[in-house]
Design a protein around this motif. Sequence first.
Motif, PDB file in Angstrom:
ATOM      1  N   LYS A  32       0.835  -1.198   0.000  1.00  0.00           N
ATOM      2  CA  LYS A  32       0.000   0.000   0.000  1.00  0.00           C
ATOM      3  C   LYS A  32       0.873   1.251   0.000  1.00  0.00           C
ATOM      4  O   LYS A  32       1.795   1.375   0.786  1.00  0.00           O
ATOM      5  N   TYR A  33       0.562   2.187  -0.889  1.00  0.00           N
ATOM      6  CA  TYR A  33       1.298   3.455  -0.967  1.00  0.00           C
ATOM      7  C   TYR A  33       0.697   4.469   0.001  1.00  0.00           C
ATOM      8  O   TYR A  33      -0.516   4.672   0.026  1.00  0.00           O
ATOM      9  N   THR A  34       1.546   5.088   0.800  1.00  0.00           N
ATOM     10  CA  THR A  34       1.135   6.167   1.700  1.00  0.00           C
ATOM     11  C   THR A  34       1.742   7.461   1.186  1.00  0.00           C
ATOM     12  O   THR A  34       2.963   7.613   1.171  1.00  0.00           O
ATOM     13  N   PRO A  35       0.925   8.400   0.726  1.00  0.00           N
ATOM     14  CA  PRO A  35       1.458   9.634   0.153  1.00  0.00           C
ATOM     15  C   PRO A  35       2.222  10.469   1.183  1.00  0.00           C
ATOM     16  O   PRO A  35       1.868  10.493   2.363  1.00  0.00           O
ATOM     17  N   ASP A  95       6.265  14.049  -2.752  1.00  0.00           N
ATOM     18  CA  ASP A  95       6.156  12.952  -3.710  1.00  0.00           C
ATOM     19  C   ASP A  95       5.503  13.507  -4.966  1.00  0.00           C
ATOM     20  O   ASP A  95       4.626  14.378  -4.901  1.00  0.00           O
ATOM     21  N   VAL A 131       3.059  12.521  -7.907  1.00  0.00           N
ATOM     22  CA  VAL A 131       2.047  11.489  -8.112  1.00  0.00           C
ATOM     23  C   VAL A 131       1.188  11.785  -9.336  1.00  0.00           C
ATOM     24  O   VAL A 131       1.091  12.926  -9.785  1.00  0.00           O
ATOM     25  N   TRP A 152      -6.904   7.796  -1.871  1.00  0.00           N
ATOM     26  CA  TRP A 152      -5.458   7.598  -1.969  1.00  0.00           C
ATOM     27  C   TRP A 152      -5.080   6.318  -2.703  1.00  0.00           C
ATOM     28  O   TRP A 152      -4.017   6.246  -3.308  1.00  0.00           O
ATOM     29  N   HIS A 153      -5.930   5.301  -2.663  1.00  0.00           N
ATOM     30  CA  HIS A 153      -5.627   4.061  -3.377  1.00  0.00           C
ATOM     31  C   HIS A 153      -5.570   4.277  -4.897  1.00  0.00           C
ATOM     32  O   HIS A 153      -5.012   3.468  -5.624  1.00  0.00           O
ATOM     33  N   GLU A 211      -0.927   7.146  -8.126  1.00  0.00           N
ATOM     34  CA  GLU A 211       0.216   6.413  -8.660  1.00  0.00           C
ATOM     35  C   GLU A 211       1.482   7.188  -8.306  1.00  0.00           C
ATOM     36  O   GLU A 211       1.657   8.332  -8.733  1.00  0.00           O
ATOM     37  N   TYR A 212       2.334   6.585  -7.499  1.00  0.00           N
ATOM     38  CA  TYR A 212       3.605   7.213  -7.112  1.00  0.00           C
ATOM     39  C   TYR A 212       4.544   7.224  -8.313  1.00  0.00           C
ATOM     40  O   TYR A 212       4.685   6.225  -9.012  1.00  0.00           O
TER      41      TYR A 212
END
Length: 88
Positions: free
Chosen positions: A2-5, A9, A11, A61-62, A65-66
Motif C-alpha cells: 500500500k502506498y502512503t502519500p 512525492d 504522483v 489515496w488508493h 500512482e507514485y
Amino acid sequence: MKYTPQVDDYVKWKEHEGWIYFKCDECITIELGVCDKVCKSHGASFHKKKHILLVCYSFQWHELEYVKNRRKNNIDEYKSQQYRHRDP
C-alpha cells in the motif's frame, strides 16, 4: 504494498499529476501549477507565488500512482525552505 502519500512525492491521479504540497489525515493537496502574483495593491507579501492545488481525500489515496520524490536520501535531513526549522 500500500502506498502512503508524503509531501514532496510526485504522483499521478486520474488525468492530473503533480507534487504533493500538503498532507493531513483526511486529505492531501497536489500542486498542479504555480504562477507569479500580479496584484501589488495589497502591500508587501511573504508569498510571491499562487499555487494551483487539487484536493485528494484519504478514501481516494488508493487511486494515486507514485512516480518519484524530491527528498534527499534521508528524509530526516530534508528542509524545504532556507532557514526553516527541522521538521518534527
